[in-house]
Design a protein around this motif. Sequence first.
Motif, mmCIF file in Angstrom:
data_model
loop_
_atom_site.group_PDB
_atom_site.id
_atom_site.type_symbol
_atom_site.label_atom_id
_atom_site.label_comp_id
_atom_site.label_asym_id
_atom_site.label_seq_id
_atom_site.Cartn_x
_atom_site.Cartn_y
_atom_site.Cartn_z
ATOM 1 N N PHE A 142 66.359 -35.483 -7.015
ATOM 2 C CA PHE A 142 65.963 -34.082 -6.923
ATOM 3 C C PHE A 142 65.348 -33.734 -8.281
ATOM 4 C CE2 PHE A 142 70.419 -34.428 -8.034
ATOM 5 C CZ PHE A 142 70.535 -33.672 -9.183
ATOM 6 N N LEU A 143 64.658 -32.623 -8.344
ATOM 7 C CA LEU A 143 63.979 -32.234 -9.574
ATOM 8 C C LEU A 143 65.019 -31.742 -10.583
ATOM 9 C CD1 LEU A 143 61.219 -31.958 -10.932
ATOM 10 C CD2 LEU A 143 61.103 -29.619 -10.065
ATOM 11 N N THR A 144 65.181 -32.477 -11.679
ATOM 12 C CA THR A 144 66.194 -32.149 -12.673
ATOM 13 C C THR A 144 65.542 -31.683 -13.977
ATOM 14 O OG1 THR A 144 66.268 -34.390 -13.611
ATOM 15 C CG2 THR A 144 67.649 -33.960 -11.687
ATOM 16 N N TYR A 145 66.381 -31.120 -14.838
ATOM 17 C CA TYR A 145 65.904 -30.695 -16.146
ATOM 18 C C TYR A 145 65.671 -31.890 -17.071
ATOM 19 C CZ TYR A 145 67.027 -25.863 -14.941
ATOM 20 O OH TYR A 145 67.049 -24.627 -14.344
ATOM 21 N N GLU A 146 66.240 -33.055 -16.743
ATOM 22 C CA GLU A 146 66.021 -34.254 -17.547
ATOM 23 C C GLU A 146 64.750 -34.988 -17.143
ATOM 24 O OE1 GLU A 146 68.898 -33.619 -15.967
ATOM 25 O OE2 GLU A 146 70.065 -32.924 -17.692
ATOM 26 N N SER A 152 58.614 -30.315 -18.302
ATOM 27 C CA SER A 152 57.306 -29.686 -18.485
ATOM 28 C C SER A 152 57.254 -28.310 -17.831
ATOM 29 C CB SER A 152 56.213 -30.593 -17.910
ATOM 30 O OG SER A 152 56.218 -31.860 -18.522
ATOM 31 N N LEU A 153 57.730 -28.224 -16.597
ATOM 32 C CA LEU A 153 57.698 -26.945 -15.891
ATOM 33 C C LEU A 153 58.612 -25.920 -16.549
ATOM 34 C CD1 LEU A 153 57.713 -28.266 -12.196
ATOM 35 C CD2 LEU A 153 55.792 -27.244 -13.428
ATOM 36 N N VAL A 156 56.784 -24.617 -19.701
ATOM 37 C CA VAL A 156 55.693 -23.712 -19.329
ATOM 38 C C VAL A 156 56.251 -22.358 -18.897
ATOM 39 C CG1 VAL A 156 53.812 -23.329 -17.692
ATOM 40 C CG2 VAL A 156 54.116 -25.577 -18.731
ATOM 41 N N SER A 157 57.330 -22.382 -18.121
ATOM 42 C CA SER A 157 57.954 -21.138 -17.660
ATOM 43 C C SER A 157 58.453 -20.307 -18.833
ATOM 44 C CB SER A 157 59.099 -21.470 -16.698
ATOM 45 O OG SER A 157 59.813 -20.310 -16.338
ATOM 46 N N MET A 158 59.125 -20.945 -19.778
ATOM 47 C CA MET A 158 59.671 -20.221 -20.927
ATOM 48 C C MET A 158 58.554 -19.675 -21.823
ATOM 49 S SD MET A 158 62.843 -20.297 -20.308
ATOM 50 C CE MET A 158 63.428 -19.572 -21.824
ATOM 51 N N ILE A 159 57.480 -20.449 -21.989
ATOM 52 C CA ILE A 159 56.367 -19.999 -22.831
ATOM 53 C C ILE A 159 55.709 -18.769 -22.218
ATOM 54 C CG2 ILE A 159 54.051 -20.608 -23.639
ATOM 55 C CD1 ILE A 159 55.085 -23.486 -23.990
ATOM 56 N N PHE A 160 55.437 -18.808 -20.907
ATOM 57 C CA PHE A 160 54.816 -17.659 -20.253
ATOM 58 C C PHE A 160 55.738 -16.439 -20.281
ATOM 59 C CE2 PHE A 160 51.787 -20.549 -17.937
ATOM 60 C CZ PHE A 160 50.645 -19.961 -18.435
ATOM 61 N N LYS A 368 60.862 -34.304 -4.357
ATOM 62 C CA LYS A 368 60.930 -33.334 -5.458
ATOM 63 C C LYS A 368 59.569 -32.739 -5.773
ATOM 64 C CE LYS A 368 60.504 -36.863 -9.084
ATOM 65 N NZ LYS A 368 61.151 -37.469 -10.273
ATOM 66 N N TYR A 369 58.490 -33.396 -5.327
ATOM 67 C CA TYR A 369 57.160 -32.872 -5.615
ATOM 68 C C TYR A 369 56.850 -31.623 -4.788
ATOM 69 C CZ TYR A 369 56.705 -37.304 -8.013
ATOM 70 O OH TYR A 369 56.916 -38.364 -8.855
ATOM 71 N N MET A 370 57.536 -31.434 -3.660
ATOM 72 C CA MET A 370 57.390 -30.186 -2.919
ATOM 73 C C MET A 370 57.880 -29.014 -3.762
ATOM 74 S SD MET A 370 58.611 -31.210 0.946
ATOM 75 C CE MET A 370 58.257 -29.577 1.563
ATOM 76 N N VAL A 371 59.017 -29.212 -4.432
ATOM 77 C CA VAL A 371 59.560 -28.166 -5.298
ATOM 78 C C VAL A 371 58.623 -27.917 -6.474
ATOM 79 C CG1 VAL A 371 61.548 -27.473 -6.679
ATOM 80 C CG2 VAL A 371 61.887 -28.853 -4.623
ATOM 81 N N ALA A 372 58.078 -29.001 -7.040
ATOM 82 C CA ALA A 372 57.168 -28.860 -8.173
ATOM 83 C C ALA A 372 55.913 -28.085 -7.786
ATOM 84 C CB ALA A 372 56.794 -30.243 -8.713
ATOM 85 N N VAL A 373 55.413 -28.297 -6.573
ATOM 86 C CA VAL A 373 54.225 -27.579 -6.110
ATOM 87 C C VAL A 373 54.510 -26.080 -6.009
ATOM 88 C CG1 VAL A 373 52.745 -27.224 -4.086
ATOM 89 C CG2 VAL A 373 53.145 -29.526 -4.931
ATOM 90 N N GLU A 374 55.685 -25.722 -5.475
ATOM 91 C CA GLU A 374 56.024 -24.304 -5.359
ATOM 92 C C GLU A 374 56.206 -23.660 -6.736
ATOM 93 O OE1 GLU A 374 59.028 -21.397 -2.803
ATOM 94 O OE2 GLU A 374 59.164 -23.574 -2.619
ATOM 95 N N ILE A 375 56.831 -24.394 -7.667
ATOM 96 C CA ILE A 375 56.984 -23.861 -9.029
ATOM 97 C C ILE A 375 55.615 -23.657 -9.671
ATOM 98 C CG2 ILE A 375 57.854 -24.380 -11.340
ATOM 99 C CD1 ILE A 375 60.155 -25.880 -10.049
ATOM 100 N N PHE A 376 54.727 -24.629 -9.489
ATOM 101 C CA PHE A 376 53.384 -24.508 -10.068
ATOM 102 C C PHE A 376 52.652 -23.292 -9.494
ATOM 103 C CE2 PHE A 376 48.813 -25.341 -9.856
ATOM 104 C CZ PHE A 376 48.532 -25.583 -11.195
#
Length: 415
Positions: A142-146, A152-153, A156-160, A368-376
Amino acid sequence: MKNVRFKNILDEEIFFDENGDLSIGYEIVNVVYLPNGTQLNEIVGSYNPYALPGQDFIINEKSITWDTELNQVPPQSKCSQSCTPGLRKLISKEKPVCCYDCIPCADGEITNQSDMDTCTKCPDDQWSNQKRDACIPKAIIFLTYEDPLGISLTLVSMIFCLVTAIILGIFIKYHHTPIVKANNRSLSYVLLISLMFCFLCSLIFIGHPDRLTCILRQIVFGTMFSISLSSILAKTITVVIAFQATNPKSKLRNWMSSSVSNSIVLCCSLLQALLCLVWLCTAPPFPYQNTKSEIGIIVIECNEGSIIAFYCLLGYLGLLSGISFTLAFLSRNLPDSFNEAKYITFSMIVFCSVWLSFIPTYLSTRGKYMVAVEIFAILASSAGLLGCIFIPKCYIILLKPEKNNRKYLTRYIKT
């Protein structure tokens, strides 16, 4: 033969059963030809069908004398070698039963014994090892913080989010200036705060999904974006009314009050909240172990529960953005100093482009790339709103302060 029954010199009763087998069994004789030409018969074992299981066939391999031409290798009783674990037999109709080929088991199937006719399928949560002779647990992803993608995501989220907070601070510091007061200062604050939460809500999509996070993902996402788009819609309506009600006696000026704008934001956001509530009461999202999307891997993801409710949520956001875009596009040529219509038009083009491209991309990805697409999509659309609406104002506030005065803006309108 059936009637033959006698005793030999060893007082053993001799007779034949219904299959023609001898009652006392048979001796296995090894015929040895000595170099001098004589023949030697040596008993090396026996076979007795009436003996106990495991004792019916006895042979002493060390007593066997092989012919030199055989090189002391036992002759094969079948024309094919045994199929080891991990392989199965493939029998050809054109060959005898004892002749077959050995082929590997397919992915997800094993054989743990020799000469098996079929392979055994592994359970859903397991997969075959490299040798295909044992089932091992599937890898869980699954998409983890590690994960590099998750890191990267997150960055980017924190910077914005930080950039949005800085812009909010600039607007609060220069709250008395005309460029900040233009087109409802309170709506600008609400929009900036909701955009901060939009950037932060992408963090809920990262990490191990559980029941709470699966529910919060879509609820927070839908609510925060509905507030943002409602604020933009209220801003757009205010712009249109402001330039239609130039006459001080016009009744439209009553619609320019902050209470009208606040009512638009509140009503549009409550409709989205009501949709989310119905979704939770009927078929809420839940964590799901997807064993089918990727070979040999279990993907921990959130099942939407009701895909119809999910697309209704996106459709409502599309409706708000479509109305805002239409009104802003029709008002884009109005005076630019107090008018945000041009910037709102660009922001809605970016927003709609991101989410229209999101749907086919989301449906064509797995794991996990489905989740990454929605985050993007969340980050890109939020950044589009932030950049198109607020960066031009920050440019005037910080770099062109001579334009940030009522006299200049009023002269610009008169021209």
